[in-house]
Scaffold this motif. Structure first.
Motif, PDB file in Angstrom:
ATOM      1  N   ARG A  13     -14.729  -6.148   3.275  1.00 52.14           N
ATOM      2  CA  ARG A  13     -13.469  -5.948   3.997  1.00 52.14           C
ATOM      3  C   ARG A  13     -13.150  -4.463   3.897  1.00 52.14           C
ATOM      4  O   ARG A  13     -12.995  -3.924   2.793  1.00 52.14           O
ATOM      5  CB  ARG A  13     -12.345  -6.788   3.388  1.00 52.14           C
ATOM      6  CG  ARG A  13     -12.601  -8.310   3.399  1.00 52.14           C
ATOM      7  CD  ARG A  13     -12.360  -8.929   4.755  1.00 52.14           C
ATOM      8  NE  ARG A  13     -12.681 -10.354   4.774  1.00 52.14           N
ATOM      9  CZ  ARG A  13     -11.781 -11.335   4.618  1.00 52.14           C
ATOM     10  NH1 ARG A  13     -10.496 -11.027   4.410  1.00 52.14           N
ATOM     11  NH2 ARG A  13     -12.139 -12.598   4.670  1.00 52.14           N
ATOM     12  N   ALA A  18      -6.966  -3.506   2.818  1.00 55.92           N
ATOM     13  CA  ALA A  18      -8.000  -4.504   2.514  1.00 55.92           C
ATOM     14  C   ALA A  18      -7.801  -5.124   1.141  1.00 55.92           C
ATOM     15  O   ALA A  18      -8.106  -6.307   0.933  1.00 55.92           O
ATOM     16  CB  ALA A  18      -9.393  -3.867   2.608  1.00 55.92           C
ATOM     17  N   GLN A  20      -5.230  -6.109  -0.269  1.00 55.56           N
ATOM     18  CA  GLN A  20      -4.266  -7.203  -0.255  1.00 55.56           C
ATOM     19  C   GLN A  20      -4.867  -8.505   0.271  1.00 55.56           C
ATOM     20  O   GLN A  20      -4.182  -9.531   0.322  1.00 55.56           O
ATOM     21  CB  GLN A  20      -3.036  -6.804   0.560  1.00 55.56           C
ATOM     22  CG  GLN A  20      -2.212  -5.697  -0.099  1.00 55.56           C
ATOM     23  CD  GLN A  20      -1.816  -6.043  -1.532  1.00 55.56           C
ATOM     24  OE1 GLN A  20      -1.340  -7.152  -1.807  1.00 55.56           O
ATOM     25  NE2 GLN A  20      -2.025  -5.114  -2.460  1.00 55.56           N
ATOM     26  N   GLN A  21      -6.125  -8.470   0.663  1.00 54.53           N
ATOM     27  CA  GLN A  21      -6.809  -9.696   1.099  1.00 54.53           C
ATOM     28  C   GLN A  21      -7.595 -10.348  -0.039  1.00 54.53           C
ATOM     29  O   GLN A  21      -8.404 -11.256   0.198  1.00 54.53           O
ATOM     30  CB  GLN A  21      -7.730  -9.378   2.275  1.00 54.53           C
ATOM     31  CG  GLN A  21      -6.978  -8.894   3.511  1.00 54.53           C
ATOM     32  CD  GLN A  21      -7.875  -8.708   4.718  1.00 54.53           C
ATOM     33  OE1 GLN A  21      -9.048  -9.051   4.700  1.00 54.53           O
ATOM     34  NE2 GLN A  21      -7.312  -8.163   5.786  1.00 54.53           N
ATOM     35  N   GLU A  24      -7.272 -14.212  -0.298  1.00 54.14           N
ATOM     36  CA  GLU A  24      -8.008 -14.867   0.786  1.00 54.14           C
ATOM     37  C   GLU A  24      -9.511 -14.861   0.507  1.00 54.14           C
ATOM     38  O   GLU A  24     -10.207 -15.874   0.704  1.00 54.14           O
ATOM     39  CB  GLU A  24      -7.727 -14.161   2.107  1.00 54.14           C
ATOM     40  CG  GLU A  24      -8.461 -14.742   3.292  1.00 54.14           C
ATOM     41  CD  GLU A  24      -8.278 -13.915   4.556  1.00 54.14           C
ATOM     42  OE1 GLU A  24      -9.154 -14.012   5.432  1.00 54.14           O
ATOM     43  OE2 GLU A  24      -7.286 -13.163   4.649  1.00 54.14           O
ATOM     44  N   VAL A  25     -10.027 -13.727   0.025  1.00 48.48           N
ATOM     45  CA  VAL A  25     -11.460 -13.616  -0.252  1.00 48.48           C
ATOM     46  C   VAL A  25     -11.860 -14.539  -1.402  1.00 48.48           C
ATOM     47  O   VAL A  25     -12.920 -15.181  -1.355  1.00 48.48           O
ATOM     48  CB  VAL A  25     -11.832 -12.150  -0.540  1.00 48.48           C
ATOM     49  CG1 VAL A  25     -13.246 -12.037  -1.106  1.00 48.48           C
ATOM     50  CG2 VAL A  25     -11.715 -11.321   0.736  1.00 48.48           C
ATOM     51  N   GLY A  54       0.051  -9.989  -5.013  1.00 47.55           N
ATOM     52  CA  GLY A  54      -0.604 -10.677  -3.912  1.00 47.55           C
ATOM     53  C   GLY A  54      -1.276 -11.966  -4.353  1.00 47.55           C
ATOM     54  O   GLY A  54      -1.273 -12.963  -3.630  1.00 47.55           O
ATOM     55  N   LEU A 174     -13.767  -4.991  -1.343  1.00 45.79           N
ATOM     56  CA  LEU A 174     -12.582  -4.697  -0.546  1.00 45.79           C
ATOM     57  C   LEU A 174     -12.376  -3.195  -0.595  1.00 45.79           C
ATOM     58  O   LEU A 174     -11.958  -2.647  -1.618  1.00 45.79           O
ATOM     59  CB  LEU A 174     -11.362  -5.450  -1.097  1.00 45.79           C
ATOM     60  CG  LEU A 174     -11.562  -6.943  -1.382  1.00 45.79           C
ATOM     61  CD1 LEU A 174     -10.244  -7.585  -1.804  1.00 45.79           C
ATOM     62  CD2 LEU A 174     -12.137  -7.661  -0.177  1.00 45.79           C
ATOM     63  N   ASP A 176     -10.529  -0.151   0.494  1.00 49.43           N
ATOM     64  CA  ASP A 176      -9.193   0.163   0.996  1.00 49.43           C
ATOM     65  C   ASP A 176      -8.877   1.629   0.703  1.00 49.43           C
ATOM     66  O   ASP A 176      -8.538   1.987  -0.428  1.00 49.43           O
ATOM     67  CB  ASP A 176      -8.186  -0.772   0.298  1.00 49.43           C
ATOM     68  CG  ASP A 176      -6.766  -0.621   0.806  1.00 49.43           C
ATOM     69  OD1 ASP A 176      -6.479   0.368   1.517  1.00 49.43           O
ATOM     70  OD2 ASP A 176      -5.937  -1.490   0.475  1.00 49.43           O
TER      71      ASP A 176
END
Length: 389
Positions: A13, A18, A20-21, A24-25, A54, A174, A176
């Motif tokens: 990502r 990124a 903050q995902q 989800e990951v 998060g 991720l 970012d």
């Protein structure tokens, strides 16, 4: 026909936000009990708390290990492993610069396979997986989020042990660039030159292949025009984004090719004198490139063209001369000191040169260099670098 062996994180990502995902990951990977491996500075800056917020919003509880150290040691890895075993974790999240990421990889591997880190140093290759690692870099430098390597220092011998294999390749990264905004100039410069070194060495390596070549050239094109910009203005978002992407691509390049003599010589400097890794690479890069270039003029000329200091139609010899000029100019512009100017004692340096030479060659990285040195030639290069050549 030579077949290149290419390995990448399963999930990448990339872009602002990124990090903050993460929740989800974790869901995509089917894990939910993370150990976050980071350092006290990031925890104190509130960056770890934002990451945890998060996770909490998604109903995920994480424990946090903050006691990683620069240039991770066997002792610091063992402390992290003990912390992991005190909880109930099914994955490890590395959050930080190269040291927290390398620590996360080592902890995750030992959690499954046990033993001592010295059991896993090259030439051993550890491909059987440990716990899943999710890497979130906060510096644009090591590329560790996308590599199948980790480095741990043996505190008893001051040897930086290179450990290799698919066990150290994060399953997700991720990337970012917003996490790098505001990073200080010295850190930005050192990690940036580290990334550039990764790209150059991956491209000139004896293990280079068409896939790593493309990543290495792209990394150079991203890093070279932006490294001075981002050092001059830490808030330059386009330059920060380019540097972060370039660092990741440089990591992918050398993970699927290899590093070479600069890194082989750099690790002992870091281990014995506690010089930050990127800075020790920067000290070495001009002199080692000048010594190595005659063995791969075309490859180094391609590097000069990729970083924008030579024209496409320019001859290789002229292009390489421009590359060497640029590497020296970059060190001057970014205030890279010689070992002496950094404060290293000359007598101790000279006393340790034979051991540093042996450790550099034993790491295996110099064998990937276009021009492979013997111990006397490595010693001569250390002498040139001491003099600031």
């Amino acid at each position: 026909m030579t077949v290149a062996s290419i390995a990448l994180p399963r999930i990448l990502r990339i872009g602002g936000g990124a990090a903050q995902q993460l929740a989800e990951v974790l869901g995509v990977l089917g894990v939910s009990r993370p150990l976050v491996v980071t350092d006290a500075f990031l925890a104190g800056q509130g960056m770890v708390e934002r990451l945890l917020d998060g996770l909490h919003a998604a109903g995920i509880t994480a424990r946090v290990f903050t006691e990683t150290v620069p240039d991770p040691t066997v002792a610091s890895i063992e402390a992290g492993l003990a912390f992991l075993k005190a909880g109930d974790h099914d994955c490890v999240v590395g959050f930080g610069g190269g040291s927290p990421l390398d620590s996360a990889k080592a902890i995750a591997m030992l959690a499954v396979h046990g033993g001592a880190m010295a059991d896993y140093k090259v030439p051993h290759v550890q491909d059987a997986p440990g716990l899943p690692v999710i890497a979130i870099p906060t510096t644009a430098g090591t590329g560790s989020e996308a590599t199948r390597f980790t480095i741990v220092t043996d505190g008893e011998t001051d040897e930086k042990m290179l450990c290799a294999g698919l066990a150290y390749l994060p399953v997700a990264a991720l990337v970012d660039y917003e996490l790098t905004l505001g990073k200080p100039r010295r850190l930005t410069a050192d990690t940036g030159i580290d990334s550039l070194t990764h790209a150059i060495e991956a491209y000139v390596s004896r293990k280079a292949n068409p896939f790593s070549d493309g990543m290495a050239l792209s990394a150079m094109r991203l890093i070279a025009p932006n490294i001075r910009r981002v050092c001059a203005d830490p808030g330059d978002r386009p330059a920060r984004e380019a540097m972060m992407l370039g660092a990741m691509q440089g990591g992918i390049a050398f993970s699927n090719s290899s590093v070479a003599l600069v890194h082989g010589m750099s690790r002992p400097i870091g281990a014995h004198f506690h010089v930050p890794h990127g800075l020790s690479n920067a000290m070495l890069l001009p002199a080692v490139t000048a010594w190595s270039a005659p063995a791969a003029m075309g490859r180094y000329a391609d590097c000069a063209r990729a970083i924008g200091v030579a024209e496409e139609g320019e001859g290789d010899q002229s292009a390489v001369a421009r590359l060497l000029e640029e590497l020296s100019a970059l060190n001057r512009d970014l205030d890279v000191p010689s070992p002496a100017a950094w404060g290293i004692d000359e007598a101790r340096w000279n006393d340790l040169v034979p051991l540093m030479c042996a450790q550099a060659l034993a790491s295996g990285s110099p064998a990937n260099n276009p021009r492979v040195p013997d111990e006397a030639e490595v010693a001569a290069l250390y002498a040139r670098v001491w003099e600031g050549a």
